[in-house]
Design a protein around this motif. Structure first.
Motif, PDB file in Angstrom:
ATOM      1  N   LYS A 145      46.477  44.787  27.005  1.00 15.76           N
ATOM      2  CA  LYS A 145      46.068  45.112  28.747  1.00 15.76           C
ATOM      3  C   LYS A 145      44.730  44.726  28.676  1.00 15.76           C
ATOM      4  O   LYS A 145      44.387  45.183  29.700  1.00 15.76           O
ATOM      5  CB  LYS A 145      47.268  46.038  28.542  1.00 15.76           C
ATOM      6  N   SER A 146      44.427  44.948  27.235  1.00 16.72           N
ATOM      7  CA  SER A 146      42.728  44.837  28.156  1.00 16.72           C
ATOM      8  C   SER A 146      41.681  43.805  28.647  1.00 16.72           C
ATOM      9  O   SER A 146      42.472  42.069  28.526  1.00 16.72           O
ATOM     10  CB  SER A 146      41.695  44.897  26.831  1.00 16.72           C
ATOM     11  N   VAL A 147      40.934  43.614  29.173  1.00 16.29           N
ATOM     12  CA  VAL A 147      40.383  42.563  30.098  1.00 16.29           C
ATOM     13  C   VAL A 147      38.777  42.615  29.212  1.00 16.29           C
ATOM     14  O   VAL A 147      38.187  43.901  29.511  1.00 16.29           O
ATOM     15  CB  VAL A 147      40.674  42.534  31.435  1.00 16.29           C
ATOM     16  N   GLU A 148      38.082  41.785  28.637  1.00 15.99           N
ATOM     17  CA  GLU A 148      36.335  41.656  28.708  1.00 15.99           C
ATOM     18  C   GLU A 148      35.986  40.814  29.395  1.00 15.99           C
ATOM     19  O   GLU A 148      36.649  39.825  29.591  1.00 15.99           O
ATOM     20  CB  GLU A 148      36.529  41.952  27.126  1.00 15.99           C
ATOM     21  N   CYS A 149      34.152  40.886  29.229  1.00 18.65           N
ATOM     22  CA  CYS A 149      33.858  39.884  30.304  1.00 18.65           C
ATOM     23  C   CYS A 149      32.396  39.578  29.861  1.00 18.65           C
ATOM     24  O   CYS A 149      31.718  40.469  29.243  1.00 18.65           O
ATOM     25  CB  CYS A 149      33.441  40.846  32.234  1.00 18.65           C
ATOM     26  N   TYR A 150      32.519  39.012  29.576  1.00 19.61           N
ATOM     27  CA  TYR A 150      30.892  37.843  28.924  1.00 19.61           C
ATOM     28  C   TYR A 150      29.855  37.352  30.346  1.00 19.61           C
ATOM     29  O   TYR A 150      29.810  36.821  31.265  1.00 19.61           O
ATOM     30  CB  TYR A 150      31.583  36.454  28.226  1.00 19.61           C
ATOM     31  N   ASP A 151      28.618  38.044  29.898  1.00 18.24           N
ATOM     32  CA  ASP A 151      27.484  37.511  30.263  1.00 18.24           C
ATOM     33  C   ASP A 151      26.564  36.720  29.721  1.00 18.24           C
ATOM     34  O   ASP A 151      26.240  37.175  28.554  1.00 18.24           O
ATOM     35  CB  ASP A 151      26.572  38.965  30.996  1.00 18.24           C
ATOM     36  N   PRO A 152      26.252  35.408  30.151  1.00 17.35           N
ATOM     37  CA  PRO A 152      25.945  34.589  29.253  1.00 17.35           C
ATOM     38  C   PRO A 152      24.013  34.958  29.327  1.00 17.35           C
ATOM     39  O   PRO A 152      23.361  34.128  28.248  1.00 17.35           O
ATOM     40  CB  PRO A 152      26.233  33.337  30.124  1.00 17.35           C
ATOM     41  N   THR A 153      24.218  35.607  30.681  1.00 15.14           N
ATOM     42  CA  THR A 153      22.370  35.902  30.518  1.00 15.14           C
ATOM     43  C   THR A 153      21.907  36.559  29.420  1.00 15.14           C
ATOM     44  O   THR A 153      20.948  37.039  28.863  1.00 15.14           O
ATOM     45  CB  THR A 153      21.897  36.228  32.110  1.00 15.14           C
ATOM     46  N   THR A 154      22.413  37.736  28.926  1.00 17.13           N
ATOM     47  CA  THR A 154      22.833  38.604  27.812  1.00 17.13           C
ATOM     48  C   THR A 154      23.737  38.350  26.245  1.00 17.13           C
ATOM     49  O   THR A 154      23.438  39.067  25.090  1.00 17.13           O
ATOM     50  CB  THR A 154      23.152  40.088  28.556  1.00 17.13           C
ATOM     51  N   CYS A 167      36.187  45.900  31.278  1.00 13.47           N
ATOM     52  CA  CYS A 167      36.654  45.947  32.559  1.00 13.47           C
ATOM     53  C   CYS A 167      38.105  46.524  32.266  1.00 13.47           C
ATOM     54  O   CYS A 167      38.666  46.862  31.067  1.00 13.47           O
ATOM     55  CB  CYS A 167      36.592  45.094  33.010  1.00 13.47           C
ATOM     56  N   ALA A 168      38.410  47.677  33.589  1.00 14.26           N
ATOM     57  CA  ALA A 168      39.814  47.867  33.071  1.00 14.26           C
ATOM     58  C   ALA A 168      41.043  47.300  33.240  1.00 14.26           C
ATOM     59  O   ALA A 168      41.020  46.057  33.552  1.00 14.26           O
ATOM     60  CB  ALA A 168      40.570  48.399  34.901  1.00 14.26           C
ATOM     61  N   ASP A 169      41.865  47.550  32.169  1.00 15.66           N
ATOM     62  CA  ASP A 169      43.255  47.374  31.871  1.00 15.66           C
ATOM     63  C   ASP A 169      43.596  46.747  32.428  1.00 15.66           C
ATOM     64  O   ASP A 169      44.010  47.594  33.998  1.00 15.66           O
ATOM     65  CB  ASP A 169      43.962  47.988  31.104  1.00 15.66           C
ATOM     66  N   VAL A 170      44.198  45.944  32.323  1.00 18.73           N
ATOM     67  CA  VAL A 170      45.646  45.478  33.611  1.00 18.73           C
ATOM     68  C   VAL A 170      46.550  46.538  33.477  1.00 18.73           C
ATOM     69  O   VAL A 170      46.888  47.234  32.997  1.00 18.73           O
ATOM     70  CB  VAL A 170      46.329  43.927  33.057  1.00 18.73           C
ATOM     71  N   ASN A 171      47.502  46.503  34.644  1.00 17.21           N
ATOM     72  CA  ASN A 171      48.275  47.011  35.032  1.00 17.21           C
ATOM     73  C   ASN A 171      49.675  47.086  33.395  1.00 17.21           C
ATOM     74  O   ASN A 171      50.542  48.249  33.280  1.00 17.21           O
ATOM     75  CB  ASN A 171      49.101  48.030  36.329  1.00 17.21           C
ATOM     76  N   GLU A 172      49.964  45.704  33.198  1.00 15.42           N
ATOM     77  CA  GLU A 172      51.698  45.456  32.428  1.00 15.42           C
ATOM     78  C   GLU A 172      50.513  44.403  31.858  1.00 15.42           C
ATOM     79  O   GLU A 172      49.494  44.724  31.412  1.00 15.42           O
ATOM     80  CB  GLU A 172      52.262  44.842  32.886  1.00 15.42           C
ATOM     81  N   ILE A 173      51.196  44.658  30.493  1.00 14.40           N
ATOM     82  CA  ILE A 173      50.733  43.272  29.494  1.00 14.40           C
ATOM     83  C   ILE A 173      51.048  41.980  29.307  1.00 14.40           C
ATOM     84  O   ILE A 173      52.099  41.990  30.422  1.00 14.40           O
ATOM     85  CB  ILE A 173      51.750  43.591  27.736  1.00 14.40           C
ATOM     86  N   HIS A 174      49.874  41.207  29.554  1.00 14.34           N
ATOM     87  CA  HIS A 174      49.944  39.446  29.801  1.00 14.34           C
ATOM     88  C   HIS A 174      49.757  38.658  28.646  1.00 14.34           C
ATOM     89  O   HIS A 174      48.567  38.991  28.411  1.00 14.34           O
ATOM     90  CB  HIS A 174      49.307  39.647  31.148  1.00 14.34           C
ATOM     91  N   SER A 175      50.522  38.403  28.341  1.00 13.85           N
ATOM     92  CA  SER A 175      50.636  37.541  27.217  1.00 13.85           C
ATOM     93  C   SER A 175      50.809  36.114  27.127  1.00 13.85           C
ATOM     94  O   SER A 175      52.437  35.563  28.073  1.00 13.85           O
ATOM     95  CB  SER A 175      51.158  37.625  26.205  1.00 13.85           C
ATOM     96  N   ASN A 176      49.734  35.324  27.063  1.00 14.18           N
ATOM     97  CA  ASN A 176      50.445  33.531  27.674  1.00 14.18           C
ATOM     98  C   ASN A 176      50.454  34.344  29.889  1.00 14.18           C
ATOM     99  O   ASN A 176      50.876  33.250  29.671  1.00 14.18           O
ATOM    100  CB  ASN A 176      51.332  33.166  27.039  1.00 14.18           C
ATOM    101  N   PRO A 177      49.486  34.138  30.242  1.00 12.61           N
ATOM    102  CA  PRO A 177      49.723  33.943  31.665  1.00 12.61           C
ATOM    103  C   PRO A 177      49.178  33.250  32.140  1.00 12.61           C
ATOM    104  O   PRO A 177      48.730  32.046  31.538  1.00 12.61           O
ATOM    105  CB  PRO A 177      48.797  35.263  31.943  1.00 12.61           C
TER     106      PRO A 177
END
Length: 397
Positions: free
Chosen positions: A270-279, A285-295
């Motif tokens: 369910k996890s979501v993560e965000c990449y900042d190229p400047t750093t 980030c906040a998790d999605v409500n449902e598991i999304h595999s291959n969305p």
């Protein structure tokens, strides 16, 4: 009449245009170009033909560029050094990067050109045929534009300029590190530098002229945590890895950052993560409500939509992410249960095309009616499969 600037530039008379004639071309919303960089290159070519006589006109012509279609680095490296263009370039950079001061900066154009792009969908799964279909908006029909021959399957694809870049995948059920570029004009493949690592079931995105290959499975079927970045000058190099290994993942670019959504490793995520190229850093980030595999996933109206591919292989769940609130909200589900539809924002609508349904590939096409929170089915695409959806200017075809 739509203007095809590439033909104009290549004509013998272009270099002798007066400034007012070039200005008329640059003002046009129907300018048939693939990227705003083509308009910049036309101005630069015209200026350099007689720099001393045209120096006074240069900054005014530059001001007719559509600034939101140019990234900050390009403006600083290519436009700011030109004679008389320092101020307009810095104003454009400030407008792009500091929303709070936009009311104090007067730019001629802060919106893209209005010429409607062509909607294309590329089948990326199975066999040795990679058909590209073109959507006819008037008749709600798909027409095959070209058929690309390749023996690579489970490949990820991205459009850059007039090339489709095919990245990784499998050949004879073995993961590969190969990268090839297919040109729209010549319709020929050309090899590019290989990735550092073989990958399939990964995802690729483009940000500021750099291509990122995210996660996936490696040569021995291991699920990868690594991410690598490609530039034309330096080839592929590793960047900081994600916080967790991920395959069957999707990723999008929003606000100059890369968001990686769901997928699976030993667990479905369910996890979501965000990449900042400047750093060169990742944040959760906040998790999605449902598991999304291959969305499927796409950015639409400043928010991220993740479509299908939840905890069941045939899920219809759709969620929307608000980056300001760091919050996911479930919205109306698809009319069918589906995994990995091709998603795109076009015609001011969110579209979902093809995917995987009940252990078979699908040819469904559906559009999200945001006002009424429902999905409207359209004419299906002629061939089942996973689709990479993209827009292109008419000049590319």
């Amino acid at each position: 009449m739509k203007l095809r600037i590439l033909q104009v530039i290549q004509s013998n008379e272009f270099l002798n245009f007066d400034a007012s004639k070039l200005q008329t071309i640059l003002e046009s919303d129907d300018l048939n170009i693939q990227t705003e960089r083509v308009a910049f290159e036309a101005i630069k070519l015209w200026y350099e033909h007689d720099a001393s006589a045209r120096k006074q006109k240069l900054s005014d012509l530059i001001s007719y560029l559509r600034w939101t279609q140019l990234d900050t680095n390009f403006i600083i490296e290519n436009i700011r050094p030109l004679p008389g263009c320092h101020v307009v370039a810095l104003e454009a950079v400030s407008w792009l990067n500091i929303p709070s001061i936009r009311k104090t900066i007067s730019l001629r154009y802060t919106s893209p050109r209005k010429a409607e792009p062509v909607f294309l969908a590329l089948n990326t799964w199975g066999g040795q045929s990679r058909a590209i279909f073109q959507y006819d908006k008037t008749d709600d029909l798909w027409h095959e534009w070209v058929d690309i021959k390749t023996d690579v399957t489970k490949v990820e694809v991205i459009l850059m300029d007039d090339n489709l870049i095919f990245i990784g995948g499998t050949r004879n059920d073995k993961a590969i590190d190969e990268v090839s570029s297919w040109n729209f004009n010549t319709k020929i493949f050309q090899r590019l530098p290989s990735m550092n690592q073989s990958r399939y079931l990964h995802y690729v995105v483009e940000l500021n002229r750099k291509i990122y290959a995210v996660g996936g499975k490696g040569a021995n079927g291991e699920i990868l945590q690594s991410v690598e970045m490609y530039t034309a000058s330096d080839g592929w190099k590793a960047i900081n890895s994600m916080s967790t290994p991920r395959a069957f993942v999707n990723a999008v670019v929003l606000n100059e950052k890369i968001y990686v959504i769901g997928g699976e490793n030993s667990n479905k995520l369910k996890s979501v993560e965000c990449y900042d190229p400047t750093t060169n850093s990742w944040t959760q980030c906040a998790d999605v409500n449902e598991i999304h595999s291959n969305p499927g996933a796409s950015v639409h109206n400043g928010q991220i939509f993740v479509v299908g591919g939840a905890h069941n292989i045939d899920s219809s769940t759709v969620e929307r992410y608000d980056p300001q609130r760091n919050e996911w909200t479930k919205i109306c589900s698809l009319n069918i249960k589906c995994q990995r539809p091709g998603c795109i924002s076009i015609y001011n609508q969110l579209w979902a095309v093809g995917g995987y349904q009940n252990w078979c590939t699908s040819n469904f096409v559906s559009v999200y009616d945001e006002q009424n929170d429902k999905w409207i089915d359209k004419k299906p695409i002629p061939k089942d499969g996973y689709y990479y959806c993209f827009t292109a200017p008419k000049c590319l075809l």
